[in-house]
Scaffold this motif. Structure first.
Motif, PDB file in Angstrom:
ATOM      1  N   VAL A 122       0.843  -1.199   0.000  1.00 46.13           N
ATOM      2  CA  VAL A 122       0.000   0.000   0.000  1.00 46.13           C
ATOM      3  C   VAL A 122       0.879   1.250   0.000  1.00 46.13           C
ATOM      4  O   VAL A 122       0.977   1.948  -1.013  1.00 46.13           O
ATOM      5  N   ARG A 123       1.540   1.527   1.124  1.00 47.76           N
ATOM      6  CA  ARG A 123       2.249   2.799   1.229  1.00 47.76           C
ATOM      7  C   ARG A 123       3.401   2.915   0.237  1.00 47.76           C
ATOM      8  O   ARG A 123       3.476   3.884  -0.526  1.00 47.76           O
ATOM      9  N   ASN A 124       4.302   1.947   0.237  1.00 46.31           N
ATOM     10  CA  ASN A 124       5.487   2.073  -0.616  1.00 46.31           C
ATOM     11  C   ASN A 124       5.136   1.999  -2.095  1.00 46.31           C
ATOM     12  O   ASN A 124       5.713   2.706  -2.924  1.00 46.31           O
ATOM     13  N   ASP A 125       4.181   1.124  -2.438  1.00 45.71           N
ATOM     14  CA  ASP A 125       3.799   1.006  -3.839  1.00 45.71           C
ATOM     15  C   ASP A 125       3.147   2.297  -4.336  1.00 45.71           C
ATOM     16  O   ASP A 125       3.470   2.780  -5.425  1.00 45.71           O
ATOM     17  N   LEU A 126       2.252   2.874  -3.525  1.00 43.33           N
ATOM     18  CA  LEU A 126       1.619   4.135  -3.919  1.00 43.33           C
ATOM     19  C   LEU A 126       2.648   5.261  -3.985  1.00 43.33           C
ATOM     20  O   LEU A 126       2.583   6.113  -4.880  1.00 43.33           O
ATOM     21  N   PHE A 127       3.579   5.276  -3.042  1.00 44.19           N
ATOM     22  CA  PHE A 127       4.609   6.318  -3.075  1.00 44.19           C
ATOM     23  C   PHE A 127       5.407   6.255  -4.370  1.00 44.19           C
ATOM     24  O   PHE A 127       5.676   7.281  -5.001  1.00 44.19           O
ATOM     25  N   ARG A 128       5.800   5.054  -4.778  1.00 47.67           N
ATOM     26  CA  ARG A 128       6.555   4.922  -6.028  1.00 47.67           C
ATOM     27  C   ARG A 128       5.738   5.430  -7.213  1.00 47.67           C
ATOM     28  O   ARG A 128       6.261   6.136  -8.090  1.00 47.67           O
ATOM     29  N   ARG A 129       4.475   5.057  -7.255  1.00 48.61           N
ATOM     30  CA  ARG A 129       3.633   5.465  -8.380  1.00 48.61           C
ATOM     31  C   ARG A 129       3.443   6.981  -8.420  1.00 48.61           C
ATOM     32  O   ARG A 129       3.553   7.613  -9.471  1.00 48.61           O
ATOM     33  N   LEU A 130       3.127   7.563  -7.258  1.00 47.48           N
ATOM     34  CA  LEU A 130       2.813   8.988  -7.225  1.00 47.48           C
ATOM     35  C   LEU A 130       4.065   9.853  -7.351  1.00 47.48           C
ATOM     36  O   LEU A 130       4.041  10.882  -8.027  1.00 47.48           O
ATOM     37  N   SER A 131       5.150   9.443  -6.709  1.00 47.71           N
ATOM     38  CA  SER A 131       6.372  10.242  -6.809  1.00 47.71           C
ATOM     39  C   SER A 131       6.947  10.210  -8.220  1.00 47.71           C
ATOM     40  O   SER A 131       7.646  11.148  -8.633  1.00 47.71           O
ATOM     41  N   SER A 132       6.642   9.158  -8.977  1.00 49.50           N
ATOM     42  CA  SER A 132       7.117   9.110 -10.357  1.00 49.50           C
ATOM     43  C   SER A 132       6.409  10.150 -11.220  1.00 49.50           C
ATOM     44  O   SER A 132       6.847  10.440 -12.337  1.00 49.50           O
ATOM     45  N   VAL A 133       5.338  10.736 -10.688  1.00 47.19           N
ATOM     46  CA  VAL A 133       4.642  11.822 -11.385  1.00 47.19           C
ATOM     47  C   VAL A 133       5.058  13.178 -10.811  1.00 47.19           C
ATOM     48  O   VAL A 133       5.517  14.057 -11.532  1.00 47.19           O
ATOM     49  N   TYR A 134       4.925  13.337  -9.486  1.00 44.36           N
ATOM     50  CA  TYR A 134       5.138  14.681  -8.957  1.00 44.36           C
ATOM     51  C   TYR A 134       6.604  15.094  -8.909  1.00 44.36           C
ATOM     52  O   TYR A 134       6.910  16.292  -9.013  1.00 44.36           O
ATOM     53  N   LEU A 135       7.525  14.134  -8.784  1.00 45.09           N
ATOM     54  CA  LEU A 135       8.937  14.531  -8.768  1.00 45.09           C
ATOM     55  C   LEU A 135       9.399  15.094 -10.115  1.00 45.09           C
ATOM     56  O   LEU A 135      10.089  16.128 -10.148  1.00 45.09           O
ATOM     57  N   PRO A 136       9.073  14.472 -11.266  1.00 47.67           N
ATOM     58  CA  PRO A 136       9.442  15.104 -12.541  1.00 47.67           C
ATOM     59  C   PRO A 136       8.778  16.465 -12.752  1.00 47.67           C
ATOM     60  O   PRO A 136       9.397  17.378 -13.326  1.00 47.67           O
ATOM     61  N   VAL A 137       7.540  16.604 -12.311  1.00 40.36           N
ATOM     62  CA  VAL A 137       6.870  17.899 -12.450  1.00 40.36           C
ATOM     63  C   VAL A 137       7.595  18.945 -11.615  1.00 40.36           C
ATOM     64  O   VAL A 137       7.873  20.058 -12.073  1.00 40.36           O
ATOM     65  N   ARG A 138       7.914  18.586 -10.373  1.00 39.02           N
ATOM     66  CA  ARG A 138       8.635  19.521  -9.513  1.00 39.02           C
ATOM     67  C   ARG A 138      10.010  19.854 -10.083  1.00 39.02           C
ATOM     68  O   ARG A 138      10.450  21.016 -10.053  1.00 39.02           O
ATOM     69  N   ALA A 139      10.697  18.845 -10.624  1.00 40.88           N
ATOM     70  CA  ALA A 139      12.022  19.081 -11.194  1.00 40.88           C
ATOM     71  C   ALA A 139      11.957  20.047 -12.376  1.00 40.88           C
ATOM     72  O   ALA A 139      12.884  20.834 -12.598  1.00 40.88           O
ATOM     73  N   ALA A 140      10.870  19.980 -13.127  1.00 42.30           N
ATOM     74  CA  ALA A 140      10.730  20.868 -14.283  1.00 42.30           C
ATOM     75  C   ALA A 140      10.564  22.325 -13.865  1.00 42.30           C
ATOM     76  O   ALA A 140      10.796  23.231 -14.676  1.00 42.30           O
ATOM     77  N   LEU A 141      10.200  22.560 -12.620  1.00 37.15           N
ATOM     78  CA  LEU A 141      10.018  23.926 -12.132  1.00 37.15           C
ATOM     79  C   LEU A 141      11.314  24.556 -11.665  1.00 37.15           C
ATOM     80  O   LEU A 141      11.410  25.778 -11.557  1.00 37.15           O
ATOM     81  N   GLY A 142      12.317  23.733 -11.343  1.00 42.57           N
ATOM     82  CA  GLY A 142      13.499  24.249 -10.680  1.00 42.57           C
ATOM     83  C   GLY A 142      13.250  24.328  -9.186  1.00 42.57           C
ATOM     84  O   GLY A 142      12.299  23.752  -8.671  1.00 42.57           O
ATOM     85  N   PRO A 143      14.089  25.053  -8.438  1.00 41.38           N
ATOM     86  CA  PRO A 143      13.904  25.157  -6.982  1.00 41.38           C
ATOM     87  C   PRO A 143      12.550  25.753  -6.627  1.00 41.38           C
ATOM     88  O   PRO A 143      12.147  26.776  -7.186  1.00 41.38           O
ATOM     89  N   VAL A 144      11.846  25.095  -5.716  1.00 40.43           N
ATOM     90  CA  VAL A 144      10.536  25.581  -5.277  1.00 40.43           C
ATOM     91  C   VAL A 144      10.471  25.547  -3.756  1.00 40.43           C
ATOM     92  O   VAL A 144      11.175  24.758  -3.110  1.00 40.43           O
ATOM     93  N   PRO A 145       9.633  26.385  -3.155  1.00 40.93           N
ATOM     94  CA  PRO A 145       9.473  26.366  -1.696  1.00 40.93           C
ATOM     95  C   PRO A 145       8.798  25.069  -1.226  1.00 40.93           C
ATOM     96  O   PRO A 145       8.331  24.252  -2.024  1.00 40.93           O
ATOM     97  N   VAL A 146       8.723  24.927   0.086  1.00 41.96           N
ATOM     98  CA  VAL A 146       8.061  23.771   0.687  1.00 41.96           C
ATOM     99  C   VAL A 146       6.570  23.857   0.426  1.00 41.96           C
ATOM    100  O   VAL A 146       5.934  24.896   0.669  1.00 41.96           O
ATOM    101  N   GLY A 147       6.013  22.764  -0.089  1.00 42.33           N
ATOM    102  CA  GLY A 147       4.583  22.703  -0.336  1.00 42.33           C
ATOM    103  C   GLY A 147       4.109  21.272  -0.242  1.00 42.33           C
ATOM    104  O   GLY A 147       4.877  20.355   0.044  1.00 42.33           O
ATOM    105  N   TRP A 148       2.822  21.086  -0.492  1.00 40.87           N
ATOM    106  CA  TRP A 148       2.226  19.755  -0.427  1.00 40.87           C
ATOM    107  C   TRP A 148       1.498  19.453  -1.731  1.00 40.87           C
ATOM    108  O   TRP A 148       1.193  20.339  -2.521  1.00 40.87           O
ATOM    109  N   TYR A 149       1.219  18.159  -1.939  1.00 41.33           N
ATOM    110  CA  TYR A 149       0.765  17.695  -3.248  1.00 41.33           C
ATOM    111  C   TYR A 149      -0.701  17.268  -3.291  1.00 41.33           C
ATOM    112  O   TYR A 149      -1.130  16.708  -4.292  1.00 41.33           O
TER     113      TYR A 149
END
Length: 222
Positions: A122-149
């Motif tokens: 549950v937790r680790n599998d969902l984390f892998r799936r979701l982080s594979s989306v939000y991490l590339p999006v965040r990386a495309a922005l460059g440095p960003v402040p602390v936020g939530w998804y």
């Protein structure tokens, strides 16, 4: 839920975030909605980064208070976990070694502790799936402040919810849990400032293989 392109529920999202602000002794903020993370960037000047939060400061910024409060909430939601009785002995492993990753059915058949099955399945599998989306999006922005998804933070919420539904942890801090659950179901990315909160609409297109994320203003990551 974490990969949905269903439109954000503005009212529920704003009320949940206002409740989080109130818990940390802040007034209801001004809510600024934008169509994409890229469109949020001009509104984020002055908000703290992860590096900023590592440096001692007083008063602590709101993002620090939220992060600390959420970390404690997650710990409390998993406190006093009760492992169900096992119907077979767990496989031997060296002390401190991680459990090999197995699909849930195989992990159960092998005698893994039930909590480990849920962590992996549950937790680790969902984390892998979701982080594979939000991490590339965040990386495309460059440095960003602390936020939530928002909905893309669903990995820890799903894990805590399963533990509670199965009666494996006591019902602690019910109101806070429901607040974060509502925000996960209803919202998208958000950045909290002391007086203003910047929120992002969910993408209008999201594919994972290969990754393609497009927002309503045409900004896309692929």
């Amino acid at each position: 839920m974490g990969l949905t392109t269903k439109p954000v529920d503005h009212t529920t999202t704003e009320e949940a975030i206002a409740s989080i602000y109130a818990r940390h002794r802040r007034r209801r903020p001004e809510f600024v909605w934008v169509t994409s993370p890229r469109a949020a960037m001009p509104f984020l000047d002055g908000l703290p980064t992860h590096e900023d939060l590592r440096r001692p400061q007083f008063p602590w910024p709101l993002a620090s208070d939220i992060a600390a409060g959420l970390s404690q909430l997650r710990s409390d939601l998993e406190a006093d976990y009760t492992e169900p009785p096992a119907d077979r002995p767990a496989p031997k492993r060296k002390k401190g070694d991680p459990w090999p990753v197995l699909p849930p059915e195989q992990a159960l058949a092998a005698g893994y502790p039930f909590r480990e099955v849920l962590l992996q399945g549950v937790r680790n599998d969902l984390f892998r799936r979701l982080s594979s989306v939000y991490l590339p999006v965040r990386a495309a922005l460059g440095p960003v402040p602390v936020g939530w998804y928002g909905h893309q933070d669903a990995y820890w919420m799903a894990f805590a919810d399963v533990l509670r539904r199965l009666g494996l942890t006591p019902l602690r801090r019910q109101h806070e849990f429901e607040t974060w659950a509502a925000l996960t179901r209803a919202g998208g990315w958000w950045w909290p400032g002391e007086h203003r909160c910047v929120l992002v609409e969910r993408p209008v297109t999201l594919r994972t293989d290969p990754l393609f994320v497009e927002y309503g203003d045409g900004w896309a990551v692929h």
